[in-house]
Design a protein around this motif. Structure first.
Motif, short mmCIF file in Angstrom:
data_model
loop_
_atom_site.label_atom_id
_atom_site.label_comp_id
_atom_site.label_asym_id
_atom_site.label_seq_id
_atom_site.Cartn_x
_atom_site.Cartn_y
_atom_site.Cartn_z
N GLU A 171 2.60 14.20 0.15
CA GLU A 171 2.37 15.18 -0.74
C GLU A 171 3.22 16.25 -0.81
OE1 GLU A 171 -2.14 13.71 -2.53
OE2 GLU A 171 -1.86 15.59 -0.89
N HIS A 172 3.18 16.76 0.70
CA HIS A 172 3.90 18.06 0.83
C HIS A 172 5.35 17.94 0.49
CE1 HIS A 172 5.32 21.35 3.17
NE2 HIS A 172 6.26 20.77 3.55
N GLU A 173 6.02 16.75 0.80
CA GLU A 173 7.49 16.62 0.77
C GLU A 173 7.94 16.20 -0.72
OE1 GLU A 173 9.52 16.08 4.08
OE2 GLU A 173 7.50 17.59 4.19
N LEU A 174 6.86 15.72 -1.54
CA LEU A 174 7.25 15.78 -2.85
C LEU A 174 7.23 17.06 -3.66
CD1 LEU A 174 8.17 14.13 -5.31
CD2 LEU A 174 5.81 13.68 -5.63
N ALA A 175 6.39 17.81 -3.31
CA ALA A 175 6.08 19.28 -3.62
C ALA A 175 7.52 20.05 -3.47
CB ALA A 175 4.75 20.05 -3.20
N GLY A 214 3.67 10.59 -7.00
CA GLY A 214 4.16 10.95 -8.09
C GLY A 214 6.04 10.84 -7.91
N TYR A 215 6.49 10.11 -6.95
CA TYR A 215 7.55 9.75 -6.65
C TYR A 215 8.24 8.86 -7.58
CZ TYR A 215 7.37 11.83 -1.78
OH TYR A 215 7.07 12.44 -0.67
N ASP A 216 9.60 9.11 -7.76
CA ASP A 216 10.40 8.13 -8.81
C ASP A 216 10.66 6.86 -8.02
OD1 ASP A 216 10.22 10.27 -10.76
OD2 ASP A 216 11.67 11.45 -9.52
N GLY A 217 11.06 6.83 -6.94
CA GLY A 217 11.38 5.86 -6.20
C GLY A 217 10.92 5.53 -4.99
N PHE A 218 11.07 4.20 -4.18
CA PHE A 218 10.49 3.73 -2.86
C PHE A 218 11.68 3.31 -2.42
CE2 PHE A 218 8.14 0.82 -0.59
CZ PHE A 218 7.24 1.40 0.09
N GLU A 219 12.09 3.81 -1.03
CA GLU A 219 13.00 2.94 -0.34
C GLU A 219 12.44 2.52 0.93
OE1 GLU A 219 16.84 4.95 2.14
OE2 GLU A 219 16.36 5.59 0.31
N GLU A 278 0.77 -1.26 -0.01
CA GLU A 278 0.09 -0.05 0.12
C GLU A 278 0.94 1.31 0.03
OE1 GLU A 278 -4.03 -1.20 2.53
OE2 GLU A 278 -2.21 -0.87 3.52
N ALA A 279 2.03 1.38 0.89
CA ALA A 279 2.98 2.33 0.99
C ALA A 279 3.49 2.73 -0.59
CB ALA A 279 3.94 2.12 1.82
N ALA A 280 3.74 1.57 -1.36
CA ALA A 280 4.46 1.74 -2.59
C ALA A 280 3.61 2.28 -3.61
CB ALA A 280 5.04 0.47 -3.07
N GLU A 281 2.30 1.59 -3.35
CA GLU A 281 1.02 2.22 -4.34
C GLU A 281 1.03 3.51 -4.11
OE1 GLU A 281 -2.00 -0.30 -3.27
OE2 GLU A 281 -1.06 -2.05 -4.13
N LEU A 282 1.05 4.04 -2.96
CA LEU A 282 0.61 5.50 -2.69
C LEU A 282 1.76 6.44 -3.00
CD1 LEU A 282 -1.31 7.68 -1.54
CD2 LEU A 282 -0.26 7.43 0.75
N ALA A 283 2.93 6.01 -3.15
CA ALA A 283 4.20 6.70 -3.40
C ALA A 283 4.11 6.69 -5.03
CB ALA A 283 5.42 5.90 -3.07
N ALA A 284 3.46 5.92 -5.54
CA ALA A 284 3.72 5.92 -7.16
C ALA A 284 2.54 6.92 -7.58
CB ALA A 284 3.41 4.79 -7.75
N GLU A 285 1.35 6.72 -6.84
CA GLU A 285 0.24 7.82 -7.03
C GLU A 285 0.55 9.25 -6.85
OE1 GLU A 285 -4.31 8.40 -5.25
OE2 GLU A 285 -3.38 6.41 -5.10
#
Length: 287
Positions: free
Chosen positions: A276-280, A28-33, A19-26
């Motif tokens: 979302e805030h962090e990516l922005a 707009g992050y490029d990667g998932f650590e 679920e965490a990976a799915e939200l990261a992709a949704e």
């Protein structure tokens, strides 16, 4: 290649790994650590589970820049305890291969630099050299995070340890939030000093405060005595990441920057807003 963004799964720690990976992709992050402990990518996971997760990441279009393990911490441990840490690393190296990941975080542990001895560095270097040799078989780099209350809490102490390890596949994980705590320079000079030893970058915001009862506040003994810190959203604390990002661009860094925000949240919707805030803010810093 441009600098890419990644999210540390701990930011979404109340969700399953998938679920965490799915939200990261949704978002707009490029990667998932992945956070390499439960409930996410703990050492108890089977290789079959990890391989299936790699397929899931492929479907989401996410890469794994680093495995954030909590392994190593050799200073002060017995030989048998250190051997157990190497065995744990072996499992994470198999995970890294399955996830097409070429950096595994694996640290020395130990006391803060002001208390560290030459023997501490020698002990850590010997075991980390063995770790690096094992990682080399997987074409993986051992990433040593610059982290408060370890023998690598500054750029200088990290470079010292890397030099003593004397392996090509060992590098530093830059973390301005951690370096703010220890009052180490985390801007242009830090990137220049690290040079080719820079392997990966973590970012998070922090702030020195006076009230230990504020949400998320934590206390640490620093060179200035016992201090209180509070995690903040990126751009809302005291860590000025602007010069760091300028220096990364100037140095031609083309890896990932992983956001590690650890502000306290009340519910799952708060988690999403934080991510979302962090990516922005990352995108703003990247220009």
């Amino acid at each position: 290649m441009a600098i890419r963004t990644a999210l540390f799964s701990k930011v979404l720690r109340d969700r399953s790994l998938e679920e965490a990976a799915e939200l990261a992709a949704e978002i707009g992050y490029d990667g998932f650590e992945p956070m390499c402990r439960e409930p996410h990518l703990g050492v108890e996971r089977s290789l079959e589970e990890v391989t299936a997760f790699r397929d899931h990441l492929d479907d989401l279009g996410l890469e794994v820049p680093c495995l954030a393990t909590y392994s190593g911490h050799y200073v002060g441990k017995s030989q048998s305890e250190c051997e157990a840490e190497l065995e744990k690393l072996d499992t994470f190296l198999e995970f890294a291969e399955a996830l097409d990941c070429d950096i595994v975080r694996h640290g020395p542990g130990g006391p803060p630099v002001r208390e560290a001895t030459d023997d501490d560095y020698e002990h850590a270097a010997a075991w980390l050299a063995r770790a690096a040799d094992r990682a080399a078989a997987y074409d993986v780099t051992i990433g040593i995070e610059i982290h408060a209350h370890t023998i690598t809490e500054t750029v200088d102490s990290t470079k010292r340890l890397i030099a003593e390890i004397d392996r090509e596949n060992v590098g530093a994980i830059h973390d301005a939030g951690n370096m703010y705590i220890t009052l180490d320079d985390y801007g242009q000079k830090s990137i220049q000093k690290l040079g080719d030893d820079l392997a990966h970058v973590h970012v998070k915001d922090e702030q020195r405060i006076d009230d230990p009862d504020r949400p998320g506040a934590f206390e640490l003994e620093t060179d200035d005595g016992l201090e209180t810190f509070q995690p903040r959203l990126l751009g809302e604390g005291s860590v000025d990441h602007g010069p760091l990002f300028d220096a990364l661009a100037e140095a031609g860094y083309d890896g990932y920057v992983t956001d590690e925000c650890h502000v306290p949240r009340d519910d799952r919707e708060d988690e999403r807003e934080v991510a979302e805030h962090e990516l922005a803010e990352l995108r703003r810093l990247l220009g």
